[in-house]
Design a protein around this motif. Structure first.
Motif, mmCIF file in Angstrom:
data_model
loop_
_atom_site.group_PDB
_atom_site.id
_atom_site.type_symbol
_atom_site.label_atom_id
_atom_site.label_comp_id
_atom_site.label_asym_id
_atom_site.label_seq_id
_atom_site.Cartn_x
_atom_site.Cartn_y
_atom_site.Cartn_z
ATOM 1 N N PHE A 3 0.949 -0.648 -0.005
ATOM 2 C CA PHE A 3 -0.080 0.140 -0.219
ATOM 3 C C PHE A 3 0.626 0.915 0.204
ATOM 4 N N GLY A 4 0.621 1.934 -0.973
ATOM 5 C CA GLY A 4 1.259 3.450 -1.232
ATOM 6 C C GLY A 4 0.906 4.163 -0.007
ATOM 7 N N GLY A 5 1.852 5.979 -1.021
ATOM 8 C CA GLY A 5 1.450 6.797 0.644
ATOM 9 C C GLY A 5 -0.159 7.584 0.446
ATOM 10 N N THR A 6 -0.725 7.395 -0.612
ATOM 11 C CA THR A 6 -1.746 7.913 -0.287
ATOM 12 C C THR A 6 -2.758 6.590 -0.138
ATOM 13 N N SER A 148 9.405 1.548 -1.738
ATOM 14 C CA SER A 148 8.170 0.434 -0.858
ATOM 15 C C SER A 148 8.049 -0.900 -1.936
ATOM 16 N N ASP A 149 7.283 -0.595 -2.950
ATOM 17 C CA ASP A 149 7.351 -0.719 -4.375
ATOM 18 C C ASP A 149 8.066 -2.304 -4.091
ATOM 19 N N THR A 150 9.672 -1.557 -4.116
ATOM 20 C CA THR A 150 10.739 -2.642 -4.372
ATOM 21 C C THR A 150 10.807 -4.001 -3.807
ATOM 22 N N ILE A 166 -0.149 -4.289 -5.793
ATOM 23 C CA ILE A 166 0.447 -3.212 -5.624
ATOM 24 C C ILE A 166 -0.268 -2.715 -5.719
ATOM 25 N N TYR A 167 -1.417 -1.829 -4.845
ATOM 26 C CA TYR A 167 -2.473 -0.865 -4.058
ATOM 27 C C TYR A 167 -1.886 0.534 -4.510
ATOM 28 N N THR A 168 -2.486 1.160 -5.175
ATOM 29 C CA THR A 168 -2.866 2.310 -4.893
ATOM 30 C C THR A 168 -3.397 3.410 -5.350
ATOM 31 N N ASP A 169 -2.656 5.209 -5.877
ATOM 32 C CA ASP A 169 -4.035 5.911 -6.165
ATOM 33 C C ASP A 169 -4.578 5.428 -7.563
ATOM 34 N N VAL A 170 -4.501 4.947 -8.540
ATOM 35 C CA VAL A 170 -5.017 4.606 -9.560
ATOM 36 C C VAL A 170 -4.958 2.897 -9.847
ATOM 37 N N ASP A 171 -6.253 2.844 -10.648
ATOM 38 C CA ASP A 171 -6.691 1.275 -10.586
ATOM 39 C C ASP A 171 -5.593 0.365 -11.841
ATOM 40 N N GLY A 172 -4.570 0.590 -11.702
ATOM 41 C CA GLY A 172 -4.037 0.303 -13.056
ATOM 42 C C GLY A 172 -2.738 0.750 -13.629
ATOM 43 N N VAL A 173 -2.108 0.341 -14.565
ATOM 44 C CA VAL A 173 -0.938 0.976 -15.855
ATOM 45 C C VAL A 173 -1.592 1.474 -16.755
ATOM 46 N N THR A 175 -1.826 3.878 -19.789
ATOM 47 C CA THR A 175 -0.883 4.309 -21.591
ATOM 48 C C THR A 175 -0.226 5.121 -21.379
ATOM 49 N N THR A 176 -0.537 5.935 -20.531
ATOM 50 C CA THR A 176 0.244 6.806 -19.893
ATOM 51 C C THR A 176 -0.107 7.769 -19.068
ATOM 52 N N ASP A 177 0.103 9.048 -18.145
ATOM 53 C CA ASP A 177 0.588 9.188 -16.597
ATOM 54 C C ASP A 177 -1.391 9.763 -16.531
ATOM 55 N N PRO A 178 -2.415 9.252 -16.182
ATOM 56 C CA PRO A 178 -3.634 10.093 -16.334
ATOM 57 C C PRO A 178 -3.618 11.346 -15.836
ATOM 58 N N ARG A 179 -3.283 11.516 -14.943
ATOM 59 C CA ARG A 179 -2.830 13.131 -14.318
ATOM 60 C C ARG A 179 -2.815 13.861 -15.148
ATOM 61 N N ILE A 180 -2.178 13.742 -17.184
ATOM 62 C CA ILE A 180 -1.963 14.360 -17.893
ATOM 63 C C ILE A 180 -2.794 14.608 -18.927
ATOM 64 N N GLU A 197 11.403 -0.593 -19.215
ATOM 65 C CA GLU A 197 11.087 1.118 -19.815
ATOM 66 C C GLU A 197 10.379 2.415 -19.516
ATOM 67 N N MET A 198 9.114 1.513 -19.225
ATOM 68 C CA MET A 198 8.090 2.942 -18.524
ATOM 69 C C MET A 198 8.854 3.642 -17.411
ATOM 70 N N ALA A 199 8.741 2.603 -16.184
ATOM 71 C CA ALA A 199 9.380 3.038 -15.018
ATOM 72 C C ALA A 199 10.298 4.005 -15.379
ATOM 73 N N GLY A 202 10.590 6.979 -16.556
ATOM 74 C CA GLY A 202 9.711 8.288 -15.738
ATOM 75 C C GLY A 202 8.260 8.152 -15.245
ATOM 76 N N ALA A 203 7.479 6.696 -15.907
ATOM 77 C CA ALA A 203 5.984 6.239 -15.265
ATOM 78 C C ALA A 203 6.077 5.886 -13.814
ATOM 79 N N LYS A 204 5.988 7.080 -13.306
ATOM 80 C CA LYS A 204 6.746 6.389 -11.433
ATOM 81 C C LYS A 204 5.817 6.214 -10.600
ATOM 82 N N VAL A 205 4.565 5.154 -11.398
ATOM 83 C CA VAL A 205 3.443 4.179 -10.863
ATOM 84 C C VAL A 205 4.564 3.196 -9.951
ATOM 85 N N LEU A 206 5.751 2.209 -11.218
ATOM 86 C CA LEU A 206 6.249 1.541 -9.773
ATOM 87 C C LEU A 206 7.511 2.329 -10.024
#
Ligand code: ADP
Ligand code: ASP
Ligand code: MG
Length: 402
Positions: A3-6, A148-150, A166-173, A175-180, A197-199, A202-206
């Motif tokens: 479980f991540g920070g949020t 913590s992912d590691t 890995i439980y986080t604040d988005v429901d998965g990985v 195609t790109t950062d859903p925030r932008i 490669e994604m990680a 720059g994709a910081k989901v993992l």
């Protein structure tokens, strides 16, 4: 379960996490849980340590910064036990999670599963503080931001777990950062190599290292939402298990870039070694490199990129080696960002890079440096164009959700 920070940002959320863990235990599973610090906590701790001593004593920085996870591990173990699911907390050093001595970005070397297995034998849920370990010198270490992912994937590997969720604040990985890109689409599956490669781009989901460990030890990783836990999330899996192979799977971006150019260096053997040797000795990671042809044949320009936080160290190393390199000018630019397209489908679809370049040309975005591998193309552009670039590529490669 991680479980991540949020997901553990306050006591109500910790109660919610407690109920998710409880449900899993009630299904008959043995569960180890890894937790992050409450959202914002690690930033606060980093701030305190930097304010008191900006440069010195990395081991003590880690002692401070690792405490965020101690609090949440204790709180979750308390909540679980109080609700009738016996649990105990574990700090990295108690297990122990052994790391190398690179404080601030330590690498996990080994995890002894004996204590955790004994914990399961007693019928306890193990709640492990993420992001931390202990060095061979018995000092507390931390694994780098997002670490913590590691911790979670490494513990799953050590326990030979069936899965790491890995439980986080988005429901998965996505195609790109859903925030932008609000129209980004959740991927049902992504190959380990693509996720790596994604990680790393720059994709910081993992955290990158977590994917590396998952790939190496064949731990299936699932990314899912703490807040909508019934969704399917995204499975990070072997390439063979993926049916749909579009040319591009995802787009990543990173603003953590700085560009350095050495002007008019001699165009002769040994010059690149004279530049990159001192950088390596200074512990600087060089990413993209391009050598331009200069006006006359005996001189050339060389441009490369480094992480923004390493810029000063890089410039110092180059200036110290100025005599051996022999450049006319040294310039740098921090107003740059890297945008990358990633996909295993690229191996079999020609023309992917061309589509990317044409898309940028149509939008008037200038490409400063390019680097490619079998499954990715990265370009360096002016930072102000990042969001436009990502959005445009997202539709050019047909990644939009319905
Ligand atoms: P946690 O605290 O749970 O570890 P993080 O903030 O580290 O969560 O990671 C989740 C965030 O990663 C999301 O909120 C999202 O903004 C960001 N992110 C960046 N790229 C992606 C992507 N391709 N898919 C999903 N999330 C992404
Ligand atoms: N708390 C640490 C951080 O903020 C580790 C993590 O959340 O994964 O980077
Ligand atoms: Mg994270």
């Amino acid at each position: 379960m991680k479980f991540g920070g949020t997901s553990v940002a306050d006591l109500d959320r910790i109660r919610h996490v407690c109920s998710l863990v409880k449900q899993q235990v009630e299904r008959g599973d043995r569960v180890a849980v890894t937790v992050s610090a409450m959202a914002g906590e690690t930033n606060k701790l980093v701030g305190w340590a930097r304010e008191l001593a900006p440069l010195h004593n990395q081991p003590e920085h880690d002692v401070v910064v690792a405490t965020g996870e101690q609090i949440t591990a204790g709180l979750l173990a308390l909540a679980l036990s109080a609700s009738g699911t016996p649990a105990r907390s574990w700090m990295g050093w108690q297990i122990p999670i052994r790391t190398n001595s690179t404080h601030g970005s330590a690498r996990i070397e080994t995890i002894d599963p004996t204590e955790l297995n004994a914990c399961f034998q007693e019928g306890l849920v193990a709640v492990v503080a993420g992001f931390q370990g202990v060095t061979h010198e018995n000092r507390v270490s931390t694994l780098g931001r997002g670490g913590s992912d590691t911790s979670a994937v490494a513990i799953a590997a050590a326990l030979r777990a069936d899965r790491c969720d890995i439980y986080t604040d988005v429901d998965g990985v996505y195609t790109t950062d859903p925030r932008i890109v609000p129209r980004a689409r959740r991927l049902e599956r992504i190959a380990f190599e693509e996720m790596l490669e994604m990680a790393s781009l720059g994709a910081k989901v993992l955290q990158t290292r977590s994917v590396e460990i998952g790939m190496l030890h064949r731990v299936p990783i699932r990314v899912l939402s703490t807040f909508e836990p019934d969704g399917e999330g995204t499975l990070v899996c072997d390439e063979e298990d993926i049916v749909e192979k579009k040319p591009v799977t995802g787009i990543a971006y990173s603003r953590d870039e700085a560009k350095i150019t050495l002007h008019r260096i001699p165009d002769k053997p040994g010059v690149a070694a004279a530049i990159f040797g001192p950088l390596a000795d200074a512990g600087v990671n060089v990413d993209m490199i391009v050598q331009n042809v200069a006006e006359d044949s005996s001189k050339t320009n060389l441009t490369f990129t480094v992480g923004r936080s390493e810029l000063n160290r890089a410039l110092e190393a180059i200036e110290k080696a100025a005599a051996a390199i022999g450049y006319r000018d040294l310039t740098h630019d921090t107003g740059v960002a890297k945008v990358s397209i990633i996909g295993i489908g690229m191996r079999t679809h020609p023309g992917v890079a061309q589509t990317m370049f044409r898309t940028f040309a149509e939008k008037g975005i200038n490409i400063e440096v390019i680097s490619t591998s079998e499954i990715k193309v990265s370009v360096l552009i002016a930072e102000e164009y990042v969001e436009l670039a990502v959005r445009t590529l997202h539709s050019a490669f047909d990644l939009e959700g319905i």
